[in-house]
Write an enzyme that holds these catalytic residues in place. Structure first.
Site, PDB file in Angstrom:
ATOM      1  N   SER A 127       0.838  -1.204   0.000  1.00 41.07           N
ATOM      2  CA  SER A 127       0.000   0.000   0.000  1.00 41.07           C
ATOM      3  C   SER A 127       0.867   1.246   0.000  1.00 41.07           C
ATOM      4  CB  SER A 127      -0.855  -0.016   1.264  1.00 41.07           C
ATOM      5  OG  SER A 127      -1.418   1.245   1.491  1.00 41.07           O
ATOM      6  N   TYR A 151      -0.641  -0.392  10.390  1.00 40.67           N
ATOM      7  CA  TYR A 151      -0.973  -1.048   9.117  1.00 40.67           C
ATOM      8  C   TYR A 151       0.176  -0.884   8.117  1.00 40.67           C
ATOM      9  CZ  TYR A 151      -3.126  -1.454   4.483  1.00 40.67           C
ATOM     10  OH  TYR A 151      -3.387  -1.771   3.181  1.00 40.67           O
ATOM     11  N   LYS A 155       2.887  -3.697   6.354  1.00 32.71           N
ATOM     12  CA  LYS A 155       3.147  -3.844   4.913  1.00 32.71           C
ATOM     13  C   LYS A 155       4.650  -3.730   4.646  1.00 32.71           C
ATOM     14  CE  LYS A 155      -0.967  -4.530   3.249  1.00 32.71           C
ATOM     15  NZ  LYS A 155      -1.314  -5.825   2.655  1.00 32.71           N
TER      16      LYS A 155
HETATM   17  N1  UFG Z   1     -13.074  10.483   4.008  1.00 33.46           N
HETATM   18  C1  UFG Z   1     -14.005  11.390   4.478  1.00 33.46           C
HETATM   19  N2  UFG Z   1     -15.166  10.905   4.986  1.00 33.46           N
HETATM   20  C2  UFG Z   1     -15.455   9.576   5.059  1.00 33.46           C
HETATM   21  C3  UFG Z   1     -14.493   8.652   4.570  1.00 33.46           C
HETATM   22  C4  UFG Z   1     -13.313   9.148   4.053  1.00 33.46           C
HETATM   23  O1  UFG Z   1     -13.785  12.592   4.445  1.00 33.46           O
HETATM   24  O2  UFG Z   1     -16.525   9.213   5.560  1.00 33.46           O
HETATM   25  C5  UFG Z   1     -11.822  10.994   3.435  1.00 33.46           C
HETATM   26  C6  UFG Z   1     -10.590  10.497   4.192  1.00 33.46           C
HETATM   27  O3  UFG Z   1     -10.310  11.324   5.277  1.00 33.46           O
HETATM   28  C7  UFG Z   1      -9.537  10.536   3.075  1.00 33.46           C
HETATM   29  C8  UFG Z   1     -10.331  10.235   1.807  1.00 33.46           C
HETATM   30  O4  UFG Z   1     -11.697  10.488   2.120  1.00 33.46           O
HETATM   31  O5  UFG Z   1      -9.017  11.819   2.976  1.00 33.46           O
HETATM   32  C9  UFG Z   1     -10.204   8.801   1.354  1.00 33.46           C
HETATM   33  O6  UFG Z   1     -10.505   7.954   2.456  1.00 33.46           O
HETATM   34  P1  UFG Z   1     -10.748   6.398   2.330  1.00 33.46           P
HETATM   35  O7  UFG Z   1     -11.114   5.914   3.697  1.00 33.46           O
HETATM   36  O8  UFG Z   1     -11.670   6.105   1.213  1.00 33.46           O
HETATM   37  O9  UFG Z   1      -9.325   5.840   1.902  1.00 33.46           O
HETATM   38  P2  UFG Z   1      -7.935   5.984   2.648  1.00 33.46           P
HETATM   39  O10 UFG Z   1      -7.130   6.957   1.835  1.00 33.46           O
HETATM   40  O11 UFG Z   1      -8.042   6.301   4.075  1.00 33.46           O
HETATM   41  O12 UFG Z   1      -7.381   4.506   2.656  1.00 33.46           O
HETATM   42  C10 UFG Z   1      -7.345   3.668   1.522  1.00 33.46           C
HETATM   43  C11 UFG Z   1      -7.299   2.219   1.966  1.00 33.46           C
HETATM   44  C12 UFG Z   1      -6.052   1.938   2.744  1.00 33.46           C
HETATM   45  C13 UFG Z   1      -4.864   2.384   1.962  1.00 33.46           C
HETATM   46  C14 UFG Z   1      -5.019   3.818   1.556  1.00 33.46           C
HETATM   47  C15 UFG Z   1      -3.912   4.316   0.703  1.00 33.46           C
HETATM   48  O13 UFG Z   1      -8.416   1.939   2.778  1.00 33.46           O
HETATM   49  O14 UFG Z   1      -5.962   0.550   3.010  1.00 33.46           O
HETATM   50  O15 UFG Z   1      -6.202   3.979   0.792  1.00 33.46           O
HETATM   51  O16 UFG Z   1      -4.126   5.695   0.496  1.00 33.46           O
HETATM   52  F1  UFG Z   1      -3.770   2.233   2.709  1.00 33.46           F
END
Ligand code: UFG
Length: 350
Positions: A127, A151, A155
């Site tokens: 990741s 996490y 990895k």
């Molecule tokens: N976000 C919101 N509201 C929500 C959910 C997410 O504002 O209800 C924002 C988060 O703060 C972030 C963006 O949307 O800025 C994307 O969030 P996601 O939860 O969709 O994805 P992440 O970037 O946190 O994580 C995903 C995978 C991880 C991986 C990561 C790599 O879940 O396993 O991408 O960037 F490591």
């Protein structure tokens, strides 16, 4: 007579750990399309039996060493794609043992099992979380790895482990560091089904569809154009294609390697929310909220290395296509699977 004819044409067996999950199931479909036979090894804790459609299923847990050794000896795969593991940043902070146990100890058992069967090559799902906080616009594979949560640490640990097994047991491997996997299969046969769902696009869709209250926007004061975090959303079908290419590269005798997989384009949370509103045909109700711990401001891939070596390029990762396929799956999932988890009670994360 007929069976003799087919003996010489037998398909390559590929062991896919975590193949009942989101990216794993899309990759099984891509493997099958490429003429290979995926055999899924999955404990079905996060994965779904209904998502295993393109080959056999061996139910098992990587923490059960004897079971994975037995399956490896029985299947004798020519290659392995290793998805199995947990992937929620927040949960890894509150329950690090779960991550070290499943992601790292489980992988030791898998790699040991593979050594018993002469080290077939491995494609590993890593990741971009391993990069932690960077100050570069586009993250290449040369950027220093400094995870900021358990996490990401697990990895990184497996990436190191793979190098050590290569030295000791000739286990060639490719590490794929994904950016934000999103979207669903164009035929809507499979798609994203996490429980609980934490990802932006499915939650924004649920909100626009009226199945969830307002979507919380985690942080509106980041140093980006509109104050919200920027991510690189890569269509799961493009990711699946990259896995097939990486596997073929190893099966053709290629050396171990490491690739970032993203679309190479960044979108803010608000831009994603706007796209969801446009495609669903109803605006996403939103509510500003505090920053989510562990969220870097910006994560966008430099995809040059995968383009050059794997001849891979994202062709499905236009944001509107990502959202459109995710929206189609959202609707299908309700009908086809009579999925109760989409009710407001389940998806109300407020
Ligand atoms: N976000 C919101 N509201 C929500 C959910 C997410 O504002 O209800 C924002 C988060 O703060 C972030 C963006 O949307 O800025 C994307 O969030 P996601 O939860 O969709 O994805 P992440 O970037 O946190 O994580 C995903 C995978 C991880 C991986 C990561 C790599 O879940 O396993 O991408 O960037 F490591």
């Amino acid at each position: 007579m007929l069976s003799n004819l087919f003996d010489g044409l037998s398909m390559k067996k590929i062991l896919v750990t975590g193949g009942a999950g989101y990216i794993g199931s899309h990759t099984c479909k891509a493997l099958s399309k490429a003429g290979m036979e995926p055999i899924v090894f999955d404990n079905l804790v996060l994965g779904h039996q209904w998502a295993v459609k393109w080959g056999g299923l061996e139910v098992g847990d990587l923490l059960d060493r004897d079971r994975i050794v037995d399956v490896a000896k029985k299947v004798r795969p020519e290659g392995v794609i290793h998805f199995a593991g947990h992937s929620c940043v927040g949960e890894s902070v509150s329950d690090p043992a779960k991550y070290w146990r499943n992601n790292v100890a489980g992988t030791i058992n898998l790699l040991d099992a593979l050594v018993y069967i002469n080290s077939p090559p491995v494609v590993f799902s890593s990741s971009c979380t391993v990069y932690g906080i960077t100050n570069v616009d586009l993250i290449s594979e040369n950027v220093a790895v400094e995870p900021i949560n358990p996490y990401g640490e697990t990895k990184r640990a497996v990436e190191i482990m793979l190098k050590d097994y290569e030295v000791a047991a000739d286990l060639r491997h490719i590490v794929l560091r994904y950016f934000n996997a999103a979207g669903s299969d164009a035929d809507a046969e499979i798609g994203e089904s996490h429980n609980p769902e934490t990802h932006l696009i499915p939650l924004a869709i649920a909100s626009a569809a009226g199945d969830m209250k307002a979507l919380k926007i985690f942080g509106t004061d980041y140093s980006t154009a509109d104050g919200t975090c920027v991510r690189d959303y890569i269509h799961v079908t493009d990711l699946a294609d990259a896995h097939v290419r990486a596997l073929n590269y190893l099966l053709d005798g290629g050396d171990s390697n490491l690739f970032n997989l993203g679309a190479g384009v960044g979108y803010s949370v608000r831009e994603v929310v706007d796209a969801v509103g446009r495609i669903v045909g109803s605006p996403v109700p939103t509510e500003p909220s505090v920053r989510r711990p562990g969220d870097p401001t910006r994560l966008v891939a430099d995809t040059g290395h995968a383009r050059e070596i794997l001849h891979w390029k994202p062709v499905n990762s236009d944001l509107d296509n990502i959202v459109a396929t995710a929206w189609r799956w959202y609707q299908m999932r309700k009908q086809v699977l009579s999925w109760p988890g989409l009710g407001a009670d389940k998806l109300d994360v407020s």
